[in-house]
Design a protein around this motif. Structure first.
Motif, PDB file in Angstrom:
ATOM      1  N   ARG A 164      45.348  -7.316   9.791  1.00 56.30           N
ATOM      2  CA  ARG A 164      43.879  -7.391  10.216  1.00 56.30           C
ATOM      3  C   ARG A 164      42.856  -6.362   9.653  1.00 56.30           C
ATOM      4  O   ARG A 164      41.842  -6.260   9.646  1.00 56.30           O
ATOM      5  CB  ARG A 164      43.556  -7.615  11.565  1.00 56.30           C
ATOM      6  CG  ARG A 164      44.271  -8.942  12.360  1.00 56.30           C
ATOM      7  CD  ARG A 164      44.200  -8.560  13.579  1.00 56.30           C
ATOM      8  NE  ARG A 164      45.069  -9.877  14.167  1.00 56.30           N
ATOM      9  CZ  ARG A 164      44.442 -10.704  15.030  1.00 56.30           C
ATOM     10  NH1 ARG A 164      43.221 -10.764  15.420  1.00 56.30           N
ATOM     11  NH2 ARG A 164      45.057 -11.831  15.358  1.00 56.30           N
ATOM     12  N   PHE A 189      41.167  -8.114  22.273  1.00 53.85           N
ATOM     13  CA  PHE A 189      42.070  -8.503  23.287  1.00 53.85           C
ATOM     14  C   PHE A 189      43.764  -8.840  22.640  1.00 53.85           C
ATOM     15  O   PHE A 189      44.501  -8.544  22.669  1.00 53.85           O
ATOM     16  CB  PHE A 189      41.773  -9.617  24.270  1.00 53.85           C
ATOM     17  CG  PHE A 189      42.735 -10.000  25.184  1.00 53.85           C
ATOM     18  CD1 PHE A 189      43.129  -9.258  26.069  1.00 53.85           C
ATOM     19  CD2 PHE A 189      43.212 -11.323  25.012  1.00 53.85           C
ATOM     20  CE1 PHE A 189      44.308  -9.448  26.997  1.00 53.85           C
ATOM     21  CE2 PHE A 189      44.427 -11.753  25.772  1.00 53.85           C
ATOM     22  CZ  PHE A 189      44.767 -10.611  26.720  1.00 53.85           C
ATOM     23  N   SER A 190      43.136  -9.672  21.587  1.00 55.45           N
ATOM     24  CA  SER A 190      44.273 -10.216  20.634  1.00 55.45           C
ATOM     25  C   SER A 190      45.148  -9.253  20.097  1.00 55.45           C
ATOM     26  O   SER A 190      46.330  -9.157  19.776  1.00 55.45           O
ATOM     27  CB  SER A 190      44.009 -11.458  19.671  1.00 55.45           C
ATOM     28  OG  SER A 190      43.079 -10.943  18.512  1.00 55.45           O
ATOM     29  N   LYS A 199      51.025  -8.884  11.747  1.00 55.46           N
ATOM     30  CA  LYS A 199      49.826  -9.313  12.649  1.00 55.46           C
ATOM     31  C   LYS A 199      48.700  -8.368  12.786  1.00 55.46           C
ATOM     32  O   LYS A 199      47.416  -8.333  12.555  1.00 55.46           O
ATOM     33  CB  LYS A 199      50.342  -9.694  14.036  1.00 55.46           C
ATOM     34  CG  LYS A 199      51.149 -10.990  13.852  1.00 55.46           C
ATOM     35  CD  LYS A 199      50.667 -12.150  13.702  1.00 55.46           C
ATOM     36  CE  LYS A 199      51.320 -13.287  14.026  1.00 55.46           C
ATOM     37  NZ  LYS A 199      50.380 -14.464  13.559  1.00 55.46           N
ATOM     38  N   ALA A 204      37.304 -10.943  22.551  1.00 60.61           N
ATOM     39  CA  ALA A 204      38.578 -11.879  22.240  1.00 60.61           C
ATOM     40  C   ALA A 204      39.343 -11.354  21.072  1.00 60.61           C
ATOM     41  O   ALA A 204      40.542 -11.196  21.169  1.00 60.61           O
ATOM     42  CB  ALA A 204      38.244 -13.395  21.868  1.00 60.61           C
ATOM     43  N   GLU A 205      38.831 -10.721  19.896  1.00 52.37           N
ATOM     44  CA  GLU A 205      39.568 -10.289  18.920  1.00 52.37           C
ATOM     45  C   GLU A 205      40.182  -8.909  19.362  1.00 52.37           C
ATOM     46  O   GLU A 205      41.384  -8.789  19.062  1.00 52.37           O
ATOM     47  CB  GLU A 205      38.668  -9.902  17.688  1.00 52.37           C
ATOM     48  CG  GLU A 205      39.211  -9.355  16.600  1.00 52.37           C
ATOM     49  CD  GLU A 205      39.911 -10.342  15.935  1.00 52.37           C
ATOM     50  OE1 GLU A 205      40.922  -9.807  14.972  1.00 52.37           O
ATOM     51  OE2 GLU A 205      39.557 -11.610  15.936  1.00 52.37           O
ATOM     52  N   LEU A 244      46.987  -7.074  22.536  1.00 46.76           N
ATOM     53  CA  LEU A 244      48.269  -7.924  22.739  1.00 46.76           C
ATOM     54  C   LEU A 244      49.423  -7.823  21.727  1.00 46.76           C
ATOM     55  O   LEU A 244      50.393  -7.601  22.136  1.00 46.76           O
ATOM     56  CB  LEU A 244      47.983  -9.325  23.019  1.00 46.76           C
ATOM     57  CG  LEU A 244      48.981 -10.298  23.580  1.00 46.76           C
ATOM     58  CD1 LEU A 244      49.300  -9.615  24.870  1.00 46.76           C
ATOM     59  CD2 LEU A 244      48.416 -11.541  23.656  1.00 46.76           C
ATOM     60  N   TYR A 245      48.968  -7.834  20.500  1.00 48.26           N
ATOM     61  CA  TYR A 245      50.015  -7.696  19.297  1.00 48.26           C
ATOM     62  C   TYR A 245      50.460  -6.453  19.300  1.00 48.26           C
ATOM     63  O   TYR A 245      51.766  -6.285  18.975  1.00 48.26           O
ATOM     64  CB  TYR A 245      49.351  -8.371  17.945  1.00 48.26           C
ATOM     65  CG  TYR A 245      49.154  -9.724  17.715  1.00 48.26           C
ATOM     66  CD1 TYR A 245      50.345 -10.623  17.822  1.00 48.26           C
ATOM     67  CD2 TYR A 245      48.181 -10.248  17.324  1.00 48.26           C
ATOM     68  CE1 TYR A 245      50.254 -11.818  17.840  1.00 48.26           C
ATOM     69  CE2 TYR A 245      47.831 -11.669  17.033  1.00 48.26           C
ATOM     70  CZ  TYR A 245      49.099 -12.444  17.328  1.00 48.26           C
ATOM     71  OH  TYR A 245      48.949 -13.714  17.054  1.00 48.26           O
TER      72      TYR A 245
END
Length: 73
Positions: free
Chosen positions: A71, A10-11, A67, A7-8, A14-15
């Motif tokens: 991270r 993928f996000s 974004k 999930a991390e 996506l960003y």
């Protein structure tokens, strides 16, 4: 554990994709602005220049730096 990692990842991907699309779109708008300016259509050139600047800002700083890089830093 793996689903959280997926999930991390993928996000983040996506960003990165959104930032790339906005940046390429901004560069295309700036290029089109130069073409319109060279052809003498200053109103369309200024409009495209403004739209291109907003897209570049959103892609590079808003999404790319805000974004994605936030991270990892």
């Amino acid at each position: 554990m793996q689903s959280e990692l997926f999930a991390e990842l993928f996000s983040v991907l996506l960003y990165v994709l959104i930032a790339a699309v906005l940046t390429v779109g901004g560069l295309a708008a700036e290029y089109a602005s130069l073409q319109y300016f060279g052809a003498g259509d200053s109103m369309a050139a200024l409009w495209l220049a403004g739209a291109g600047l907003v897209m570049l800002y959103a892609g590079l700083y808003g999404v790319g730096y805000g974004k994605v890089l936030s991270r990892f830093v």
